[in-house]
Design a protein around this motif. Structure first.
Motif, PDB file in Angstrom:
ATOM      1  N   GLY A  17     -67.503  58.519  87.819  1.00 19.20           N
ATOM      2  CA  GLY A  17     -68.825  58.173  87.290  1.00 19.20           C
ATOM      3  C   GLY A  17     -68.947  56.674  87.095  1.00 19.20           C
ATOM      4  N   SER A  19     -70.486  54.415  88.885  1.00 18.05           N
ATOM      5  CA  SER A  19     -71.613  53.671  89.469  1.00 18.05           C
ATOM      6  C   SER A  19     -72.655  53.226  88.457  1.00 18.05           C
ATOM      7  CB  SER A  19     -72.293  54.533  90.543  1.00 18.05           C
ATOM      8  OG  SER A  19     -72.756  55.751  89.989  1.00 18.05           O
ATOM      9  N   LYS A  20     -72.665  53.859  87.285  1.00 18.39           N
ATOM     10  CA  LYS A  20     -73.749  53.576  86.330  1.00 18.39           C
ATOM     11  C   LYS A  20     -73.197  53.537  84.905  1.00 18.39           C
ATOM     12  CE  LYS A  20     -77.342  56.386  88.599  1.00 18.39           C
ATOM     13  NZ  LYS A  20     -76.599  57.333  89.415  1.00 18.39           N
ATOM     14  N   GLY A  21     -74.014  53.054  83.992  1.00 20.64           N
ATOM     15  CA  GLY A  21     -73.790  53.249  82.565  1.00 20.64           C
ATOM     16  C   GLY A  21     -72.385  52.929  82.072  1.00 20.64           C
ATOM     17  N   GLU A  46     -74.542  52.530  95.605  1.00 14.27           N
ATOM     18  CA  GLU A  46     -74.279  51.928  94.283  1.00 14.27           C
ATOM     19  C   GLU A  46     -72.803  51.545  94.147  1.00 14.27           C
ATOM     20  OE1 GLU A  46     -77.518  53.806  91.185  1.00 14.27           O
ATOM     21  OE2 GLU A  46     -75.739  54.992  91.610  1.00 14.27           O
ATOM     22  N   VAL A  68     -67.144  65.281  91.846  1.00 15.42           N
ATOM     23  CA  VAL A  68     -65.970  65.715  91.075  1.00 15.42           C
ATOM     24  C   VAL A  68     -66.003  67.196  90.698  1.00 15.42           C
ATOM     25  CG1 VAL A  68     -65.411  63.413  90.166  1.00 15.42           C
ATOM     26  CG2 VAL A  68     -66.977  64.911  88.879  1.00 15.42           C
ATOM     27  N   THR A  69     -67.087  67.887  91.036  1.00 14.08           N
ATOM     28  CA  THR A  69     -67.127  69.338  90.794  1.00 14.08           C
ATOM     29  C   THR A  69     -66.539  70.125  91.962  1.00 14.08           C
ATOM     30  OG1 THR A  69     -69.310  69.705  91.796  1.00 14.08           O
ATOM     31  CG2 THR A  69     -69.275  69.053  89.480  1.00 14.08           C
ATOM     32  N   ASN A  94     -64.862  60.047  83.370  1.00  7.94           N
ATOM     33  CA  ASN A  94     -66.115  59.659  82.711  1.00  7.94           C
ATOM     34  C   ASN A  94     -67.334  60.378  83.275  1.00  7.94           C
ATOM     35  OD1 ASN A  94     -68.127  57.554  81.432  1.00  7.94           O
ATOM     36  ND2 ASN A  94     -68.471  57.460  83.657  1.00  7.94           N
ATOM     37  N   ALA A  95     -67.283  60.842  84.532  1.00  8.30           N
ATOM     38  CA  ALA A  95     -68.470  61.435  85.163  1.00  8.30           C
ATOM     39  C   ALA A  95     -69.004  62.564  84.294  1.00  8.30           C
ATOM     40  CB  ALA A  95     -68.126  61.967  86.549  1.00  8.30           C
ATOM     41  N   GLY A  96     -70.308  62.604  84.127  1.00 10.66           N
ATOM     42  CA  GLY A  96     -70.880  63.678  83.334  1.00 10.66           C
ATOM     43  C   GLY A  96     -72.384  63.723  83.480  1.00 10.66           C
ATOM     44  N   GLY A 190     -71.667  58.043  70.432  1.00 13.47           N
ATOM     45  CA  GLY A 190     -73.002  58.546  70.100  1.00 13.47           C
ATOM     46  C   GLY A 190     -73.935  58.120  71.230  1.00 13.47           C
ATOM     47  N   TYR A 191     -75.238  58.112  70.985  1.00 13.65           N
ATOM     48  CA  TYR A 191     -76.167  57.735  72.067  1.00 13.65           C
ATOM     49  C   TYR A 191     -75.896  56.298  72.537  1.00 13.65           C
ATOM     50  CZ  TYR A 191     -79.080  61.880  71.782  1.00 13.65           C
ATOM     51  OH  TYR A 191     -79.538  63.171  71.828  1.00 13.65           O
ATOM     52  N   PRO A 195     -78.579  54.975  81.792  1.00 15.86           N
ATOM     53  CA  PRO A 195     -79.564  55.823  82.476  1.00 15.86           C
ATOM     54  C   PRO A 195     -79.607  57.245  81.925  1.00 15.86           C
ATOM     55  CG  PRO A 195     -78.424  54.446  84.073  1.00 15.86           C
ATOM     56  CD  PRO A 195     -77.733  54.219  82.750  1.00 15.86           C
ATOM     57  N   MET A 196     -78.464  57.772  81.445  1.00 14.37           N
ATOM     58  CA  MET A 196     -78.478  59.136  80.878  1.00 14.37           C
ATOM     59  C   MET A 196     -79.388  59.198  79.656  1.00 14.37           C
ATOM     60  SD  MET A 196     -75.322  61.425  79.357  1.00 14.37           S
ATOM     61  CE  MET A 196     -74.573  61.900  80.920  1.00 14.37           C
TER      62      MET A 196
HETATM   63  P1  NDP Z   1     -75.102  58.081  83.512  1.00 15.36           P
HETATM   64  O1  NDP Z   1     -75.983  59.223  83.840  1.00 15.36           O
HETATM   65  O2  NDP Z   1     -75.698  56.784  83.214  1.00 15.36           O
HETATM   66  O3  NDP Z   1     -73.985  57.926  84.662  1.00 15.36           O
HETATM   67  C1  NDP Z   1     -73.257  59.071  85.042  1.00 15.36           C
HETATM   68  C2  NDP Z   1     -72.245  58.717  86.115  1.00 15.36           C
HETATM   69  O4  NDP Z   1     -71.566  59.911  86.507  1.00 15.36           O
HETATM   70  C3  NDP Z   1     -72.905  58.155  87.374  1.00 15.36           C
HETATM   71  O5  NDP Z   1     -72.043  57.187  87.925  1.00 15.36           O
HETATM   72  C4  NDP Z   1     -73.005  59.361  88.280  1.00 15.36           C
HETATM   73  O6  NDP Z   1     -73.058  58.919  89.635  1.00 15.36           O
HETATM   74  C5  NDP Z   1     -71.692  60.088  87.930  1.00 15.36           C
HETATM   75  N1  NDP Z   1     -71.684  61.517  88.229  1.00 15.36           N
HETATM   76  C6  NDP Z   1     -72.500  62.474  87.727  1.00 15.36           C
HETATM   77  N2  NDP Z   1     -72.217  63.659  88.281  1.00 15.36           N
HETATM   78  C7  NDP Z   1     -71.198  63.451  89.150  1.00 15.36           C
HETATM   79  C8  NDP Z   1     -70.466  64.288  90.027  1.00 15.36           C
HETATM   80  N3  NDP Z   1     -70.733  65.595  90.158  1.00 15.36           N
HETATM   81  N4  NDP Z   1     -69.480  63.736  90.775  1.00 15.36           N
HETATM   82  C9  NDP Z   1     -69.191  62.426  90.666  1.00 15.36           C
HETATM   83  N5  NDP Z   1     -69.840  61.589  89.848  1.00 15.36           N
HETATM   84  C10 NDP Z   1     -70.837  62.095  89.097  1.00 15.36           C
HETATM   85  O7  NDP Z   1     -74.212  58.563  82.265  1.00 15.36           O
HETATM   86  P2  NDP Z   1     -73.547  57.714  81.069  1.00 15.36           P
HETATM   87  O8  NDP Z   1     -72.936  56.489  81.587  1.00 15.36           O
HETATM   88  O9  NDP Z   1     -74.489  57.671  79.953  1.00 15.36           O
HETATM   89  O10 NDP Z   1     -72.403  58.765  80.637  1.00 15.36           O
HETATM   90  C11 NDP Z   1     -71.060  58.685  81.095  1.00 15.36           C
HETATM   91  C12 NDP Z   1     -70.236  59.683  80.311  1.00 15.36           C
HETATM   92  O11 NDP Z   1     -70.357  59.406  78.901  1.00 15.36           O
HETATM   93  C13 NDP Z   1     -70.655  61.136  80.491  1.00 15.36           C
HETATM   94  O12 NDP Z   1     -69.525  61.965  80.517  1.00 15.36           O
HETATM   95  C14 NDP Z   1     -71.489  61.408  79.245  1.00 15.36           C
HETATM   96  O13 NDP Z   1     -71.514  62.780  78.918  1.00 15.36           O
HETATM   97  C15 NDP Z   1     -70.747  60.572  78.215  1.00 15.36           C
HETATM   98  N6  NDP Z   1     -71.558  60.214  77.060  1.00 15.36           N
HETATM   99  C16 NDP Z   1     -72.758  59.545  77.213  1.00 15.36           C
HETATM  100  C17 NDP Z   1     -73.535  59.257  76.114  1.00 15.36           C
HETATM  101  C18 NDP Z   1     -74.858  58.571  76.219  1.00 15.36           C
HETATM  102  O14 NDP Z   1     -75.589  58.522  75.214  1.00 15.36           O
HETATM  103  N7  NDP Z   1     -75.247  58.011  77.363  1.00 15.36           N
HETATM  104  C19 NDP Z   1     -73.082  59.620  74.752  1.00 15.36           C
HETATM  105  C20 NDP Z   1     -71.813  60.282  74.705  1.00 15.36           C
HETATM  106  C21 NDP Z   1     -71.091  60.562  75.831  1.00 15.36           C
HETATM  107  P3  NDP Z   1     -73.699  59.788  90.840  1.00 15.36           P
HETATM  108  O15 NDP Z   1     -74.934  60.431  90.294  1.00 15.36           O
HETATM  109  O16 NDP Z   1     -73.946  58.798  91.932  1.00 15.36           O
HETATM  110  O17 NDP Z   1     -72.648  60.773  91.218  1.00 15.36           O
END
Ligand code: NDP
Length: 263
Positions: A17, A19-21, A46, A68-69, A94-96, A190-191, A195-196
């Motif tokens: 994960g 690429s973002k956040g 990205e 990653v799934t 970290n991906a989620g 926390g939050y 982008p999430m």
């Molecule tokens: P973003 O949505 O901003 O970024 C998520 C990242 O995960 C992207 O790089 C996305 O890239 C990647 N991703 C999602 N699904 C897949 C997949 N199936 N395979 C590979 N990569 C994947 O999320 P955040 O940065 O906000 O969150 C990151 C982590 O932190 C997550 O686990 C989230 O649950 C956790 N978190 C976030 C909080 C928040 O408030 N934002 C608070 C607490 C925890 P792509 O889509 O290109 O695959």
């Protein structure tokens, strides 16, 4: 540059994960600290752009496209990591994804997608990459969970269950690997301003009468410091956990939430 300036010099890190956040901030912090980084996500454009940016810090940076799934794709990703970096010292799971829905009418597909992306992926990726760390008798595994891994909130049963699962997996694996030289820890934000969270704000405005400003304010108020956490604050903890001198810290789940949850 001294070892103090480059505390991860010579280390090889894989960040899912990336690429973002939060993942992007962790990859950047690790690259600045001297690590070579493998950047894993689904969006090739990205990842390639970020890899180019991170190479300017002097280390190697590889984009690796992987869902990653998908167990087969994770196996190929692990092969690519070993081919490019000849090993691994730090893994950041970290991906989620986050989606909200009440229990009544909750689509099973959504439940499965959230559990697979947030929890099963941690199992798959860790299983695929742990052997080189076991062989070298050192390593760091950092799982990005959430304070939703410690407390329950409304309309997020799947997300909350997945993050409780990530903390459980972290503790069980830390116990299993306690004499291996590998530490396993979770970070619980926390939050965070990513982008999430932007998507969560859009979802609130779509389903309620709230403006985007009010929705953001509502999320900020879940933090006693009345603000969103910055991705760099989470990256700072992920960097600390990756240090050689953090070898005594394992099985922990560290909150980065402005004091919202105190256990
Ligand atoms: P973003 O949505 O901003 O970024 C998520 C990242 O995960 C992207 O790089 C996305 O890239 C990647 N991703 C999602 N699904 C897949 C997949 N199936 N395979 C590979 N990569 C994947 O999320 P955040 O940065 O906000 O969150 C990151 C982590 O932190 C997550 O686990 C989230 O649950 C956790 N978190 C976030 C909080 C928040 O408030 N934002 C608070 C607490 C925890 P792509 O889509 O290109 O695959």
């Amino acid at each position: 540059m001294s070892a103090q300036d480059m505390p991860l010099g010579g280390k090889r890190a894989v960040i899912t994960g990336a690429s973002k956040g939060i993942g992007r901030a962790i990859a950047t912090a690790y690259a600045v600290a001297g690590a070579d980084v493998a950047l894993v996500a689904r969006d090739e454009g990205e990842l390639t752009a970020l890899a180019g940016e991170l190479r300017t810090h002097g280390g190697k940076a590889f984009p690796i496209v992987c869902d990653v799934t998908d167990a087969a794709a994770v196996g190929k990703m692990a092969e690519q990591v070993l081919a490019e970096m000849h090993g691994i010292d730090i893994l950041v799971n970290n991906a989620g994804i986050a989606r909200s829905h009440k229990l009544v009418g909750h689509p099973d597909e959504l439940w499965n997608r959230i559990l697979t992306t947030n929890l099963t992926s941690v199992y798959l990726v860790t299983k695929a990459l742990v052997q080189p760390m076991l062989d070298q008798r050192s390593g760091r595994i950092v799982n990005i969970a959430s304070i939703a891994g410690k407390v329950g909130g409304r309309y997020v049963i799947a997300y909350t269950a997945s993050k409780h699962g990530v903390i459980g997996l972290t503790r069980a694996l830390a116990a299993e690997l306690v004499n291996s030289g590998i530490t396993v820890n979770a970070v619980c934000p926390g939050y965070v301003d990513t982008p999430m969270t932007e998507a969560a704000i859009a979802n609130i405005t779509e389903h309620t009468a709230m403006s985007a400003e009010r929705a953001r304010d509502t999320l900020e108020r879940t933090n006693p410091q009345q603000r969103l956490i910055e991705p760099e604050e989470v990256a700072s903890v992920a960097l600390f956990l990756a240090l050689e001198t953090s070898k005594g810290i394992t099985g922990q789940a560290i909150n980065v939430d402005g004091g919202a949850v105190m256990f």
